[in-house]
Design a protein around this motif. Structure first.
Motif, PDB file in Angstrom:
ATOM      1  N   GLU A   1      -3.830   4.347   9.303  1.00  0.00           N
ATOM      2  CA  GLU A   1      -5.205   4.442   8.824  1.00  0.00           C
ATOM      3  C   GLU A   1      -5.221   4.182   7.320  1.00  0.00           C
ATOM      4  O   GLU A   1      -4.401   4.697   6.568  1.00  0.00           O
ATOM      5  N   LEU A   2      -6.180   3.379   6.869  1.00  0.00           N
ATOM      6  CA  LEU A   2      -6.224   2.971   5.469  1.00  0.00           C
ATOM      7  C   LEU A   2      -7.357   3.675   4.725  1.00  0.00           C
ATOM      8  O   LEU A   2      -8.383   4.027   5.322  1.00  0.00           O
ATOM      9  N   PRO A   3      -7.190   3.875   3.425  1.00  0.00           N
ATOM     10  CA  PRO A   3      -8.282   4.451   2.624  1.00  0.00           C
ATOM     11  C   PRO A   3      -9.415   3.459   2.452  1.00  0.00           C
ATOM     12  O   PRO A   3      -9.284   2.277   2.781  1.00  0.00           O
ATOM     13  N   LYS A   4     -10.544   3.919   1.926  1.00  0.00           N
ATOM     14  CA  LYS A   4     -11.707   3.042   1.773  1.00  0.00           C
ATOM     15  C   LYS A   4     -11.527   2.044   0.642  1.00  0.00           C
ATOM     16  O   LYS A   4     -12.187   1.005   0.624  1.00  0.00           O
ATOM     17  N   SER A   5     -10.676   2.352  -0.310  1.00  0.00           N
ATOM     18  CA  SER A   5     -10.381   1.396  -1.367  1.00  0.00           C
ATOM     19  C   SER A   5      -8.922   1.568  -1.770  1.00  0.00           C
ATOM     20  O   SER A   5      -8.404   2.689  -1.798  1.00  0.00           O
ATOM     21  N   PHE A   6      -8.261   0.467  -2.060  1.00  0.00           N
ATOM     22  CA  PHE A   6      -6.849   0.510  -2.401  1.00  0.00           C
ATOM     23  C   PHE A   6      -6.436  -0.790  -3.061  1.00  0.00           C
ATOM     24  O   PHE A   6      -7.196  -1.766  -3.097  1.00  0.00           O
ATOM     25  N   MET A   7      -5.216  -0.801  -3.597  1.00  0.00           N
ATOM     26  CA  MET A   7      -4.643  -2.002  -4.180  1.00  0.00           C
ATOM     27  C   MET A   7      -3.651  -2.586  -3.182  1.00  0.00           C
ATOM     28  O   MET A   7      -2.709  -1.909  -2.762  1.00  0.00           O
ATOM     29  N   LEU A   8      -3.883  -3.833  -2.798  1.00  0.00           N
ATOM     30  CA  LEU A   8      -2.980  -4.541  -1.890  1.00  0.00           C
ATOM     31  C   LEU A   8      -1.955  -5.290  -2.730  1.00  0.00           C
ATOM     32  O   LEU A   8      -2.299  -6.211  -3.471  1.00  0.00           O
ATOM     33  N   GLY A   9      -0.698  -4.881  -2.628  1.00  0.00           N
ATOM     34  CA  GLY A   9       0.346  -5.522  -3.400  1.00  0.00           C
ATOM     35  C   GLY A   9       0.998  -6.656  -2.653  1.00  0.00           C
ATOM     36  O   GLY A   9       1.201  -6.577  -1.436  1.00  0.00           O
TER      37      GLY A   9
END
Length: 414
Positions: free
Chosen positions: A178-186
């Motif tokens: 499950e992913l957060p609503k906002s994040f940094m995709l590296g």
């Protein structure tokens, strides 16, 4: 022999008739411009190393501006080369403009937009026309989310060549966790010694999940339906398999109005004694009930059916699967666009297995896959180099379906 193989032996598919087989080959040649690759990865111990950061962020860089100029009319890669889910996301203004130009192993890649509505992470990109292998960069990166390496994910890559020679494409990333609503995709090198870029990703749009929690069996194979999630861009079906590690059937997803959804992708991975899968379809609008019908094709006795097109309404039978009804035509500059309706139970295959031939039986190439007219059950398909003089024959085929009724399930979504 696995149990599913034993089951399939009861429904052995004989080879296609030669004419249809030839048509399939011609279609594949036509579609070579678009590549697709799906993978499931697992990573073991991480390699410790110092990080070298190479990030090129230029929201108005000359390369990015030039990339946008090469896009005809729409200025969005998602609209130009993306699937039905990405095009819908662009229409709903769920995309985020990026314009990040980065270098991956001497390859210049400009990421133009991101799209994330809670389901898959989608990125659009362009590379220069001089690049001999436009999607090679995909083999030289791994992904991290908020600094944590994505341990298991499915990834699909597709691209097309633009009129000016540059390439434009998309990447879809389906993470298991499950992913957060906002994040940094590296984007990192496989050994994690180089960080190529950090791309900001933000969830846009709302979605609903409906629990199914139903276990169905067929020939000792068990399917545990977990949930159905309605995202703005896709409909996601999640399920587990037992006593088999592959999905050798297809899923037909139908709403209470009889509308059959176009499939997008399916994938999964092993987890302990179960095999977790997710199947994605085009989005629903406002259904009250959704039916899920597993099936596989039985091409035994399949034959070609054709009829001369004279500009009037015409119906061609497609066997037990249903029929196709040609409603209208538009011929401009050698391009013939047909508007048609398909009735039956294998809609996705039925709308696609239609082609044109001239009086000598030679096929006309279609420009793109069929497209649905928004808000209707009508479809359109365009063919090139069509002569006004020669007779035109619309061709389809009769084919049958074997439904796995024991695996059918319905979901109330009120």
């Amino acid at each position: 022999m696995e149990k599913w193989e034993q089951a399939m032996m009861k429904h052995v598919n004989r080879p296609l008739p030669e004419a249809i087989d030839d048509r399939v080959g011609l279609t594949l040649v036509k579609l070579k411009r678009k590549r697709s690759r799906s993978i499931t990865l697992r990573f073991g111990a991480l390699i410790s190393a110092s990080f070298v950061v190479i990030i090129g962020m230029s929201y108005l860089s000359p390369t990015f501006a030039e990339s946008l100029k090469s896009l005809p009319m729409v200025k969005s890669v998602f609209e130009l080369v993306g699937g039905v889910d990405m095009r819908r996301g662009s229409e709903l203004l769920l995309t985020t403009e990026l314009g990040q130009e980065i270098y991956i192993k001497n390859q210049v890649v400009t990421f133009t937009e991101s799209l994330y509505d809670g389901s898959k992470i989608n990125l659009s990109w362009t590379v220069p026309s001089s690049d001999p292998n436009p999607w090679a960069f995909k083999e030289n990166i791994i992904f991290t989310i908020s600094g944590k390496r994505v341990e298991s994910y499915g990834s699909n890559t597709s691209y097309e060549k633009l009129g000016n020679g540059n390439y434009a494409g998309t990447i879809s990333i389906s993470a298991e966790e499950e992913l957060p609503k906002s994040f940094m995709l590296g984007l990192l090198s496989p050994d994690e010694t180089i960080t190529y870029a950090y791309i900001p990703v933000e969830q846009k749009g709302e979605y609903q999940t409906f629990e199914i929690d139903q276990l169905n069996s067929w020939n000792d194979i068990q399917v545990e339906y977990r949930a159905l999630t309605l995202y703005p861009t896709t409909t996601e079906l999640s399920f587990n398999l037992r006593n088999t590690d592959s999905v050798f059937w297809d899923y037909q997803v139908i709403d209470d109005q009889g509308r059959v959804l176009q499939p997008i992708s399916v994938g999964g991975h092993d987890y302990k004694e179960e095999n977790n899968f997710k199947a994605y379809f085009e989005p629903f609008d406002t259904p009250n009930k959704i039916s899920i019908r597993p099936y596989f094709a039985n091409r035994s006795g399949e034959t070609k059916i054709s009829g001369e097109w004279k500009g009037k309404r015409m119906t061609l039978g497609q066997g037990k699967a249903g029929s196709v009804i040609i409603l209208d035509q538009k011929l401009e500059n050698g391009k013939l666009t047909l508007t048609y309706e398909v009735t039956g139970y294998r809609i996705t295959e039925q709308i696609d297995r239609i082609w044109l031939e001239d009086s000598k039986g030679l096929p006309y190439y279609r420009d793109e896959p069929p497209t649905r007219i928004r808000g209707s059950n009508l479809f359109q398909m365009t063919f090139s180099n069509v002569s006004k003089i020669d007779s035109i024959y619309i061709v389809t085929s009769k084919f049958n379906t074997h439904y796995l009724e024991d695996l059918e399930v319905s979901v109330e979504v009120k």
